[in-house]
Scaffold this motif. Structure first.
Motif, PDB file in Angstrom:
ATOM      1  N   MET A  53      29.340  56.080  44.838  1.00  0.00           N
ATOM      2  CA  MET A  53      30.060  55.558  43.695  1.00  0.00           C
ATOM      3  C   MET A  53      29.446  54.211  43.324  1.00  0.00           C
ATOM      4  O   MET A  53      29.429  53.282  44.115  1.00  0.00           O
ATOM      5  N   ASP A  54      28.955  54.133  42.111  1.00  0.00           N
ATOM      6  CA  ASP A  54      28.345  52.878  41.691  1.00  0.00           C
ATOM      7  C   ASP A  54      29.270  52.121  40.731  1.00  0.00           C
ATOM      8  O   ASP A  54      30.406  52.520  40.486  1.00  0.00           O
ATOM      9  N   LEU A  55      28.774  51.028  40.204  1.00  0.00           N
ATOM     10  CA  LEU A  55      29.573  50.144  39.352  1.00  0.00           C
ATOM     11  C   LEU A  55      30.036  50.835  38.071  1.00  0.00           C
ATOM     12  O   LEU A  55      31.157  50.608  37.601  1.00  0.00           O
ATOM     13  N   ASN A  56      29.207  51.699  37.505  1.00  0.00           N
ATOM     14  CA  ASN A  56      29.585  52.392  36.267  1.00  0.00           C
ATOM     15  C   ASN A  56      30.736  53.372  36.488  1.00  0.00           C
ATOM     16  O   ASN A  56      31.571  53.555  35.598  1.00  0.00           O
ATOM     17  N   ASP A  57      30.791  53.990  37.645  1.00  0.00           N
ATOM     18  CA  ASP A  57      31.914  54.878  37.960  1.00  0.00           C
ATOM     19  C   ASP A  57      33.210  54.085  38.078  1.00  0.00           C
ATOM     20  O   ASP A  57      34.272  54.529  37.611  1.00  0.00           O
ATOM     21  N   ILE A  58      33.134  52.939  38.709  1.00  0.00           N
ATOM     22  CA  ILE A  58      34.310  52.079  38.844  1.00  0.00           C
ATOM     23  C   ILE A  58      34.787  51.623  37.475  1.00  0.00           C
ATOM     24  O   ILE A  58      35.985  51.639  37.180  1.00  0.00           O
ATOM     25  N   ARG A  59      33.875  51.223  36.614  1.00  0.00           N
ATOM     26  CA  ARG A  59      34.234  50.813  35.252  1.00  0.00           C
ATOM     27  C   ARG A  59      34.844  51.966  34.478  1.00  0.00           C
ATOM     28  O   ARG A  59      35.778  51.793  33.692  1.00  0.00           O
ATOM     29  N   GLY A  60      34.315  53.176  34.669  1.00  0.00           N
ATOM     30  CA  GLY A  60      34.818  54.356  33.981  1.00  0.00           C
ATOM     31  C   GLY A  60      36.241  54.708  34.381  1.00  0.00           C
ATOM     32  O   GLY A  60      36.998  55.265  33.587  1.00  0.00           O
ATOM     33  N   VAL A  61      36.622  54.417  35.595  1.00  0.00           N
ATOM     34  CA  VAL A  61      37.972  54.679  36.071  1.00  0.00           C
ATOM     35  C   VAL A  61      38.902  53.515  35.735  1.00  0.00           C
ATOM     36  O   VAL A  61      40.054  53.701  35.350  1.00  0.00           O
ATOM     37  N   LEU A  62      38.404  52.313  35.876  1.00  0.00           N
ATOM     38  CA  LEU A  62      39.220  51.119  35.710  1.00  0.00           C
ATOM     39  C   LEU A  62      39.614  50.869  34.247  1.00  0.00           C
ATOM     40  O   LEU A  62      40.743  50.445  33.981  1.00  0.00           O
ATOM     41  N   THR A  63      38.743  51.138  33.303  1.00  0.00           N
ATOM     42  CA  THR A  63      39.033  50.871  31.897  1.00  0.00           C
ATOM     43  C   THR A  63      40.227  51.683  31.380  1.00  0.00           C
ATOM     44  O   THR A  63      41.153  51.112  30.808  1.00  0.00           O
TER      45      THR A  63
END
Length: 63
Positions: free
Chosen positions: A1-11
């Protein structure tokens, strides 16, 4: 899980939380009197206008 996945879930998660907070604020009892007053504004009489004088005619006189 990279930073873009975290952003995709968090937004979307933060968007839903913000939406629910705004809805809770809008329907709170503390805000009810403000909305009731605003809802009745169209029905309030203008005491300054003479009988038979419309608001548009009064605005034209001011200009």
């Amino acid at each position: 899980m990279d930073l873009n996945d975290i952003r995709g879930v968090l937004t979307p998660l933060l968007g839903i939380i913000l939406f629910l907070c705004i809805v809770r604020w809008a329907y709170s009892k503390r805000s009810a009197h403000v909305y009731e007053e605003a809802a009745n504004l169209p029905f309030m009489d203008d005491d300054d206008s003479a009988p038979g004088e419309s608001g548009a005619a009064e605005q034209r006189k001011m200009i």
